[in-house]
Design an enzyme around this catalytic site. Structure first.
Site, PDB file in Angstrom:
ATOM      1  N   LYS A  13       0.897  -1.250   0.151  1.00 25.87           N
ATOM      2  CA  LYS A  13       0.000  -0.126   0.118  1.00 25.87           C
ATOM      3  C   LYS A  13       0.713   1.238   0.106  1.00 25.87           C
ATOM      4  CE  LYS A  13      -2.158  -0.821   3.827  1.00 25.87           C
ATOM      5  NZ  LYS A  13      -1.903  -2.229   4.283  1.00 25.87           N
ATOM      6  N   ARG A  88      -9.659   1.651   8.183  1.00 25.17           N
ATOM      7  CA  ARG A  88      -9.417   0.317   8.298  1.00 25.17           C
ATOM      8  C   ARG A  88     -10.308  -0.458   9.017  1.00 25.17           C
ATOM      9  NH1 ARG A  88      -3.132  -1.249   9.038  1.00 25.17           N
ATOM     10  NH2 ARG A  88      -2.625   0.581   7.804  1.00 25.17           N
ATOM     11  N   ARG A 121      10.940  -6.593   4.615  1.00 26.56           N
ATOM     12  CA  ARG A 121      10.569  -5.330   4.396  1.00 26.56           C
ATOM     13  C   ARG A 121      11.795  -4.393   5.386  1.00 26.56           C
ATOM     14  NH1 ARG A 121       4.714  -2.704   4.624  1.00 26.56           N
ATOM     15  NH2 ARG A 121       4.792  -3.718   6.771  1.00 26.56           N
ATOM     16  N   ARG A 168      10.892  -2.371  10.800  1.00 21.90           N
ATOM     17  CA  ARG A 168       9.806  -2.164  11.640  1.00 21.90           C
ATOM     18  C   ARG A 168       9.866  -3.041  12.827  1.00 21.90           C
ATOM     19  NH1 ARG A 168       4.694  -0.554   7.937  1.00 21.90           N
ATOM     20  NH2 ARG A 168       3.751  -1.726   9.780  1.00 21.90           N
ATOM     21  N   ARG A 179      -1.590  -9.414  12.786  1.00 21.13           N
ATOM     22  CA  ARG A 179      -2.008  -8.043  11.859  1.00 21.13           C
ATOM     23  C   ARG A 179      -2.946  -8.769  10.753  1.00 21.13           C
ATOM     24  NH1 ARG A 179       3.499  -6.221  10.685  1.00 21.13           N
ATOM     25  NH2 ARG A 179       2.710  -4.723   9.272  1.00 21.13           N
TER      26      ARG A 179
HETATM   27  P1  ADP Z   1       0.594  -2.396   7.569  1.00 19.62           P
HETATM   28  O1  ADP Z   1      -0.504  -1.880   6.552  1.00 19.62           O
HETATM   29  O2  ADP Z   1       1.797  -3.036   6.993  1.00 19.62           O
HETATM   30  O3  ADP Z   1       0.177  -3.024   8.790  1.00 19.62           O
HETATM   31  P2  ADP Z   1       0.940   0.686   8.416  1.00 19.62           P
HETATM   32  O4  ADP Z   1       1.944   1.316   8.552  1.00 19.62           O
HETATM   33  O5  ADP Z   1      -0.330   1.069   7.671  1.00 19.62           O
HETATM   34  O6  ADP Z   1       1.021  -1.072   8.329  1.00 19.62           O
HETATM   35  O7  ADP Z   1       0.237   0.515   9.919  1.00 19.62           O
HETATM   36  C1  ADP Z   1       0.984   0.198  11.030  1.00 19.62           C
HETATM   37  C2  ADP Z   1       0.313   0.063  12.423  1.00 19.62           C
HETATM   38  O8  ADP Z   1      -0.239   1.476  12.573  1.00 19.62           O
HETATM   39  C3  ADP Z   1      -0.856  -0.777  12.457  1.00 19.62           C
HETATM   40  O9  ADP Z   1      -0.631  -1.911  12.603  1.00 19.62           O
HETATM   41  C4  ADP Z   1      -1.757   0.011  13.442  1.00 19.62           C
HETATM   42  O10 ADP Z   1      -1.392  -0.469  14.722  1.00 19.62           O
HETATM   43  C5  ADP Z   1      -1.528   1.503  13.152  1.00 19.62           C
HETATM   44  N1  ADP Z   1      -2.517   1.937  12.101  1.00 19.62           N
HETATM   45  C6  ADP Z   1      -2.346   2.369  10.933  1.00 19.62           C
HETATM   46  N2  ADP Z   1      -3.394   2.811  10.201  1.00 19.62           N
HETATM   47  C7  ADP Z   1      -4.477   2.916  11.079  1.00 19.62           C
HETATM   48  C8  ADP Z   1      -5.974   2.824  11.110  1.00 19.62           C
HETATM   49  N3  ADP Z   1      -6.548   3.302  10.036  1.00 19.62           N
HETATM   50  N4  ADP Z   1      -6.652   2.274  12.064  1.00 19.62           N
HETATM   51  C9  ADP Z   1      -5.953   2.021  13.467  1.00 19.62           C
HETATM   52  N5  ADP Z   1      -4.659   1.614  13.493  1.00 19.62           N
HETATM   53  C10 ADP Z   1      -3.723   1.951  12.329  1.00 19.62           C
END
Ligand code: ADP
Ligand code: ZN
Length: 227
Positions: A13, A88, A121, A168, A179
């Protein structure tokens, strides 16, 4: 144009959002990046979200919606935006209702590949640029996935800013599984929520980044032209 980039953790993404945003000349907004920055800076918000992020759990809807409401009123959003990682949950999608999103792009690959990609990653600790050291060539259910690695020119150094590359904390197999479960239970219903409301693009990410960017742009262009 207002776009949601949707898909499971590790599908790409972030990579695709930033490339497509650049092509369209619109801003790319990543909730994950915003949260990681708060963690790094040790802000008050950073302290509130730390335990969720470290467990691979979603940050509570209220916190996310507040941050995004504020972010989306900033001037750079006027020409449109791509949302990477938001909404999300269905609650978050409802909170976004006023924004009149044009299209949701869903990126998909099998779980097995997601896990391998997350583990491989790397991100720049300074500018957030995403790299991946995995050279993928696998066939799953008769579909071949060939994605060359996106390694930096100099090992462990960001091509863009020279910063060090790190992994990360949530990119380990155990947390990736958590996740993925959360994605299936809480995030997938978002697609259903948007069904019949906005345009849909769904893409199986079988190839290299440049190729897949072109595939996305080909599907996006007719929608763009009709706006
Ligand atoms: P990925 O899609 O690889 O899990 P992100 O960088 O998008 O990675 O998100 C990392 C973390 O940030 C998530 O596991 C969550 O804890 C938090 N997060 C990101 N976006 C949201 C969201 N829209 N709602 C709730 N938590 C979020
Ligand atoms: Zn960098």
């Amino acid at each position: 144009m207002k776009i949601i980039m949707f898909g499971p953790p590790g599908v790409g993404k972030g990579t695709y959002s930033s490339r497509i945003a650049q092509k369209l000349g619109i801003v790319n907004i990543s909730t994950g990046d915003i949260f990681r920055e708060h963690l790094d800076r040790g802000t008050e918000l950073g302290r509130r979200i730390e335990s969720y992020m470290k467990k691979g759990k979603l940050v509570p809807d209220e916190i996310v919606a507040n941050i995004m409401r504020r972010r989306l009123t900033q001037k750079d959003c006027e020409g449109g935006f791509i949302l990477d990682g938001y909404p999300r949950t269905v609650t978050q999608a409802m909170a976004l209702e006023d924004e009149k999103i044009d299209v949701i792009i869903t990126l998909i690959v099998p779980d097995e590949i997601l896990i391998a990609k997350c583990v491989a990653r790397r991100i720049c600790k300074d500018c957030g640029e995403i790299y991946n050291i995995l050279n993928l060539d696998r066939t799953i259910e008769d579909v071949r996935y060939v994605v060359p690695s996106m390694s930096p020119q100099i090992e462990k150094k960001c091509d863009k800013c020279g910063g060090g590359l790190i992994q990360r904390i949530d990119d380990n197999p155990q947390m990736i599984k958590t996740r993925l479960e959360i994605y299936r239970e809480q995030s997938k219903p978002v697609v259903k929520y948007y069904h019949g409301r906005i345009q849909f693009i769904e893409i199986n990410m079988t190839g290299a980044v440049n190729l897949m960017v072109n595939v996305i742009m080909e599907k996006l262009t007719p929608i763009l032209n009709k706006l």
